[in-house]
Enzyme design. Structure first.
Site, PDB file in Angstrom:
ATOM      1  N   ARG A 142       0.700  -1.076  -0.056  1.00  0.00           N
ATOM      2  CA  ARG A 142      -0.043   0.028   0.106  1.00  0.00           C
ATOM      3  C   ARG A 142       0.970   1.200   0.083  1.00  0.00           C
ATOM      4  O   ARG A 142       0.646   2.191  -0.569  1.00  0.00           O
ATOM      5  CB  ARG A 142      -1.031   0.040   1.260  1.00  0.00           C
ATOM      6  CG  ARG A 142      -1.822  -1.054   1.554  1.00  0.00           C
ATOM      7  CD  ARG A 142      -2.716  -1.110   2.734  1.00  0.00           C
ATOM      8  NE  ARG A 142      -1.481  -1.122   3.550  1.00  0.00           N
ATOM      9  CZ  ARG A 142      -1.422  -0.930   5.045  1.00  0.00           C
ATOM     10  NH1 ARG A 142      -2.811  -0.404   5.487  1.00  0.00           N
ATOM     11  NH2 ARG A 142      -0.679  -1.147   5.744  1.00  0.00           N
ATOM     12  N   GLU A 151       7.455   7.744  11.321  1.00  0.00           N
ATOM     13  CA  GLU A 151       7.316   9.128  12.345  1.00  0.00           C
ATOM     14  C   GLU A 151       8.518   9.906  11.636  1.00  0.00           C
ATOM     15  O   GLU A 151       9.568   9.610  11.844  1.00  0.00           O
ATOM     16  CB  GLU A 151       7.458   8.894  13.700  1.00  0.00           C
ATOM     17  CG  GLU A 151       6.359   8.487  14.470  1.00  0.00           C
ATOM     18  CD  GLU A 151       6.273   8.329  15.970  1.00  0.00           C
ATOM     19  OE1 GLU A 151       7.530   8.465  16.527  1.00  0.00           O
ATOM     20  OE2 GLU A 151       5.308   8.146  16.610  1.00  0.00           O
ATOM     21  N   GLN A 166      10.445  26.307  14.178  1.00  0.00           N
ATOM     22  CA  GLN A 166      10.129  26.718  13.000  1.00  0.00           C
ATOM     23  C   GLN A 166      10.078  25.545  11.926  1.00  0.00           C
ATOM     24  O   GLN A 166      11.187  24.928  12.168  1.00  0.00           O
ATOM     25  CB  GLN A 166      10.986  27.874  12.478  1.00  0.00           C
ATOM     26  CG  GLN A 166      10.694  28.347  11.240  1.00  0.00           C
ATOM     27  CD  GLN A 166      11.580  29.709  10.735  1.00  0.00           C
ATOM     28  OE1 GLN A 166      11.526  30.628  11.768  1.00  0.00           O
ATOM     29  NE2 GLN A 166      11.920  30.078   9.789  1.00  0.00           N
ATOM     30  N   ASP A 167       9.501  25.430  11.058  1.00  0.00           N
ATOM     31  CA  ASP A 167       9.670  24.244  10.035  1.00  0.00           C
ATOM     32  C   ASP A 167       9.620  25.221   8.589  1.00  0.00           C
ATOM     33  O   ASP A 167       8.701  26.008   8.698  1.00  0.00           O
ATOM     34  CB  ASP A 167       8.317  23.232  10.078  1.00  0.00           C
ATOM     35  CG  ASP A 167       8.318  22.183  10.809  1.00  0.00           C
ATOM     36  OD1 ASP A 167       9.480  22.450  11.666  1.00  0.00           O
ATOM     37  OD2 ASP A 167       7.534  21.530  11.176  1.00  0.00           O
ATOM     38  N   ASN A 168      10.432  24.638   7.800  1.00  0.00           N
ATOM     39  CA  ASN A 168      10.614  25.280   6.626  1.00  0.00           C
ATOM     40  C   ASN A 168      10.770  24.413   5.108  1.00  0.00           C
ATOM     41  O   ASN A 168      10.965  23.177   5.598  1.00  0.00           O
ATOM     42  CB  ASN A 168      11.953  25.919   6.333  1.00  0.00           C
ATOM     43  CG  ASN A 168      11.918  27.079   7.496  1.00  0.00           C
ATOM     44  OD1 ASN A 168      11.149  28.041   7.596  1.00  0.00           O
ATOM     45  ND2 ASN A 168      13.172  27.069   8.312  1.00  0.00           N
ATOM     46  N   HIS A 205      24.775  28.492   4.915  1.00  0.00           N
ATOM     47  CA  HIS A 205      23.892  29.363   5.444  1.00  0.00           C
ATOM     48  C   HIS A 205      24.466  29.309   7.168  1.00  0.00           C
ATOM     49  O   HIS A 205      24.314  28.072   7.694  1.00  0.00           O
ATOM     50  CB  HIS A 205      22.648  29.501   5.430  1.00  0.00           C
ATOM     51  CG  HIS A 205      22.300  29.794   3.904  1.00  0.00           C
ATOM     52  ND1 HIS A 205      21.070  29.456   3.503  1.00  0.00           N
ATOM     53  CD2 HIS A 205      23.287  30.735   3.068  1.00  0.00           C
ATOM     54  CE1 HIS A 205      21.201  29.943   2.073  1.00  0.00           C
ATOM     55  NE2 HIS A 205      22.303  30.641   1.913  1.00  0.00           N
ATOM     56  N   LYS A 231      19.486  22.522  12.848  1.00  0.00           N
ATOM     57  CA  LYS A 231      18.579  22.247  11.858  1.00  0.00           C
ATOM     58  C   LYS A 231      18.487  20.697  11.629  1.00  0.00           C
ATOM     59  O   LYS A 231      19.682  20.084  11.662  1.00  0.00           O
ATOM     60  CB  LYS A 231      19.307  22.842  10.462  1.00  0.00           C
ATOM     61  CG  LYS A 231      18.976  24.175  10.519  1.00  0.00           C
ATOM     62  CD  LYS A 231      19.537  24.860   9.250  1.00  0.00           C
ATOM     63  CE  LYS A 231      19.730  26.300   9.128  1.00  0.00           C
ATOM     64  NZ  LYS A 231      20.187  26.778   7.922  1.00  0.00           N
ATOM     65  N   TYR A 277      12.911  21.377   6.710  1.00  0.00           N
ATOM     66  CA  TYR A 277      13.854  21.239   7.806  1.00  0.00           C
ATOM     67  C   TYR A 277      13.247  22.135   8.987  1.00  0.00           C
ATOM     68  O   TYR A 277      12.507  23.221   8.852  1.00  0.00           O
ATOM     69  CB  TYR A 277      15.151  21.985   7.541  1.00  0.00           C
ATOM     70  CG  TYR A 277      15.371  23.349   6.914  1.00  0.00           C
ATOM     71  CD1 TYR A 277      15.513  24.503   7.572  1.00  0.00           C
ATOM     72  CD2 TYR A 277      14.854  23.482   5.771  1.00  0.00           C
ATOM     73  CE1 TYR A 277      15.746  25.717   7.178  1.00  0.00           C
ATOM     74  CE2 TYR A 277      14.943  24.646   5.092  1.00  0.00           C
ATOM     75  CZ  TYR A 277      15.467  25.987   5.943  1.00  0.00           C
ATOM     76  OH  TYR A 277      15.701  27.175   5.351  1.00  0.00           O
ATOM     77  N   GLU A 286      21.775  36.644   9.444  1.00  0.00           N
ATOM     78  CA  GLU A 286      22.191  35.468   8.502  1.00  0.00           C
ATOM     79  C   GLU A 286      23.577  35.925   7.905  1.00  0.00           C
ATOM     80  O   GLU A 286      23.911  36.877   7.484  1.00  0.00           O
ATOM     81  CB  GLU A 286      21.099  35.337   7.763  1.00  0.00           C
ATOM     82  CG  GLU A 286      21.506  34.031   6.569  1.00  0.00           C
ATOM     83  CD  GLU A 286      20.387  33.642   5.461  1.00  0.00           C
ATOM     84  OE1 GLU A 286      19.967  32.413   5.725  1.00  0.00           O
ATOM     85  OE2 GLU A 286      19.925  34.583   4.883  1.00  0.00           O
ATOM     86  N   LYS A 335      23.227  36.266  -2.591  1.00  0.00           N
ATOM     87  CA  LYS A 335      23.764  36.316  -1.369  1.00  0.00           C
ATOM     88  C   LYS A 335      24.934  35.257  -1.060  1.00  0.00           C
ATOM     89  O   LYS A 335      25.975  35.283  -0.563  1.00  0.00           O
ATOM     90  CB  LYS A 335      22.813  36.369  -0.243  1.00  0.00           C
ATOM     91  CG  LYS A 335      22.229  34.991  -0.051  1.00  0.00           C
ATOM     92  CD  LYS A 335      21.242  35.222   1.234  1.00  0.00           C
ATOM     93  CE  LYS A 335      20.547  33.695   1.132  1.00  0.00           C
ATOM     94  NZ  LYS A 335      19.375  33.815   2.266  1.00  0.00           N
ATOM     95  N   ASP A 336      24.476  34.182  -1.800  1.00  0.00           N
ATOM     96  CA  ASP A 336      25.664  32.839  -1.738  1.00  0.00           C
ATOM     97  C   ASP A 336      26.651  33.126  -2.704  1.00  0.00           C
ATOM     98  O   ASP A 336      27.884  32.669  -2.527  1.00  0.00           O
ATOM     99  CB  ASP A 336      24.717  31.680  -1.967  1.00  0.00           C
ATOM    100  CG  ASP A 336      23.790  31.202  -0.907  1.00  0.00           C
ATOM    101  OD1 ASP A 336      23.871  31.896   0.298  1.00  0.00           O
ATOM    102  OD2 ASP A 336      22.581  30.597  -1.438  1.00  0.00           O
TER     103      ASP A 336
END
Length: 183
Positions: free
Chosen positions: A25, A30, A49-51, A64, A73, A133, A144, A169-170
């Site tokens: 199936r 988890e 926080q979740d991104n 970063h 993270k 993450y 940052e 920025k990178d």
């Protein structure tokens, strides 16, 4: 339910394999349980926080970090495949300036724990990837920083042939010798 925890060459950075239950199936696992995470890894953190990001092949996000309000993270991929990297930026650490990496994919369902004090980034190896993450602190744009992806002093062996696609920025990120660092 225990997790399979794989040690890396930097002891604080961990690869985590959840127990996956599958049959004809589909599958179930988890993706996070605070009690199991702490019992299996010894890491006790509160995530705030979740991104979720989606990126095309050869996009490199990072490396970063936040110099104030550092973030731990817990990262994973739900679609596609990436090569994920953590670089130790703690001046007092025996692994300062060293990096570890892991391939994360929807197929292997691995997670990567990147603690506070590390720069983090990834490059997309598949046509595209969706990356999730959890962070231990909020994003503060003023704090940052970015470490350049190709700093010879760090020497990350990115598994790519062509120059990556970078955000402005990178592309303007600092080398390790010029970066703001953690004590």
């Amino acid at each position: 339910m225990s997790l399979n925890v794989i040690q890396t060459d930097i002891p604080e950075v961990l690869i985590i394999e959840p127990k996956v239950f599958g049959d004809d199936r589909g599958f179930f696992f988890e993706s996070f349980n605070a009690q199991h995470f702490e019992a299996s890894t010894g890491v006790k953190r509160t995530f705030v926080q979740d991104n979720h990001s989606r990126s095309a092949r050869n996009v490199l996000r990072g490396l970063h970090y936040q110099i104030q309000h550092p973030q731990g993270k817990l990262v994973r991929v739900v679609i596609g495949e990436v090569f994920d990297v953590a670089v130790d930026l703690r001046k007092s650490s025996p692994t300062f300036g060293k990096w570890v990496g892991a391939t994360l994919s929807a197929e292997n369902k691995r997670q990567f724990w990147v603690p506070e004090g590390f720069a983090h980034g990834f490059v997309v190896l598949s046509e595209y990837a969706e990356f999730l993450y959890k962070t231990t602190d909020y994003w503060y744009p003023a704090h940052e920083r970015s470490l350049t992806w190709n700093d010879a002093d760090v020497g990350i062996a990115w598994p790519i042939q062509d120059p990556p696609i970078l955000a402005a920025k990178d592309a303007a990120a600092n080398k390790l010798a010029d970066a703001e660092l953690f004590d």
